[in-house]
Design a protein around this motif. Sequence first.
Motif, PDB file in Angstrom:
ATOM      1  N   LEU A 287       0.821  -1.207   0.000  1.00  9.00           N
ATOM      2  CA  LEU A 287       0.000   0.000   0.000  1.00  9.00           C
ATOM      3  C   LEU A 287       0.857   1.260   0.000  1.00  9.00           C
ATOM      4  CD1 LEU A 287      -2.942   0.998   0.165  1.00  9.00           C
ATOM      5  CD2 LEU A 287      -2.641   1.080   2.633  1.00  9.00           C
ATOM      6  N   LEU A 288       1.925   1.264   0.790  1.00  3.66           N
ATOM      7  CA  LEU A 288       2.802   2.431   0.827  1.00  3.66           C
ATOM      8  C   LEU A 288       3.518   2.652  -0.504  1.00  3.66           C
ATOM      9  CD1 LEU A 288       4.333   2.149   4.403  1.00  3.66           C
ATOM     10  CD2 LEU A 288       2.650   3.799   3.585  1.00  3.66           C
TER      11      LEU A 288
ATOM     12  N   LEU B   7       2.345   1.817  -3.426  1.00  5.10           N
ATOM     13  CA  LEU B   7       1.350   2.341  -4.369  1.00  5.10           C
ATOM     14  C   LEU B   7       1.001   3.795  -4.088  1.00  5.10           C
ATOM     15  CD1 LEU B   7      -1.095  -0.664  -4.758  1.00  5.10           C
ATOM     16  CD2 LEU B   7       0.520   0.209  -6.429  1.00  5.10           C
ATOM     17  N   VAL B   8       0.928   4.155  -2.822  1.00  8.45           N
ATOM     18  CA  VAL B   8       0.517   5.517  -2.482  1.00  8.45           C
ATOM     19  C   VAL B   8       1.636   6.521  -2.724  1.00  8.45           C
ATOM     20  CG1 VAL B   8      -0.135   7.016  -0.556  1.00  8.45           C
ATOM     21  CG2 VAL B   8      -1.264   4.824  -0.858  1.00  8.45           C
ATOM     22  N   PHE B   9       2.847   6.215  -2.279  1.00 10.26           N
ATOM     23  CA  PHE B   9       3.909   7.213  -2.324  1.00 10.26           C
ATOM     24  C   PHE B   9       4.815   7.085  -3.538  1.00 10.26           C
ATOM     25  CE2 PHE B   9       2.924   7.060   2.251  1.00 10.26           C
ATOM     26  CZ  PHE B   9       2.538   8.378   2.407  1.00 10.26           C
TER      27      PHE B   9
ATOM     28  N   LYS C 195       3.308   7.881  -7.060  1.00  6.18           N
ATOM     29  CA  LYS C 195       3.078   9.320  -7.246  1.00  6.18           C
ATOM     30  C   LYS C 195       4.383  10.077  -7.477  1.00  6.18           C
ATOM     31  CE  LYS C 195      -1.201   9.881  -4.691  1.00  6.18           C
ATOM     32  NZ  LYS C 195      -1.841  10.506  -3.527  1.00  6.18           N
TER      33      LYS C 195
END
Length: 66
Positions: free
Chosen positions: A17-18, A20-22, A25
């Motif tokens: 998840l981290l 994909l999120v950070f 981006k």
Amino acid sequence: MITFNNYTVMLLLISGLLVLVFDVKIYAKANMLKEKRGAFIVGWFNISLGVLSFLGYLVYERWFWK
């Protein structure tokens, strides 16, 4: 039976998840398309591995460990 599967599943899910999120981006903003695609694949791979590990452990506990 002592198992570390819960920790493994949580680490895989959180790290995926981290990523994909950070990371995705950051690479998208820097216009690094290959790195963005690699981070996307690694993030989803971690999440899917965590889900498969959790489901495999449930199957093992329910049908094979009696």
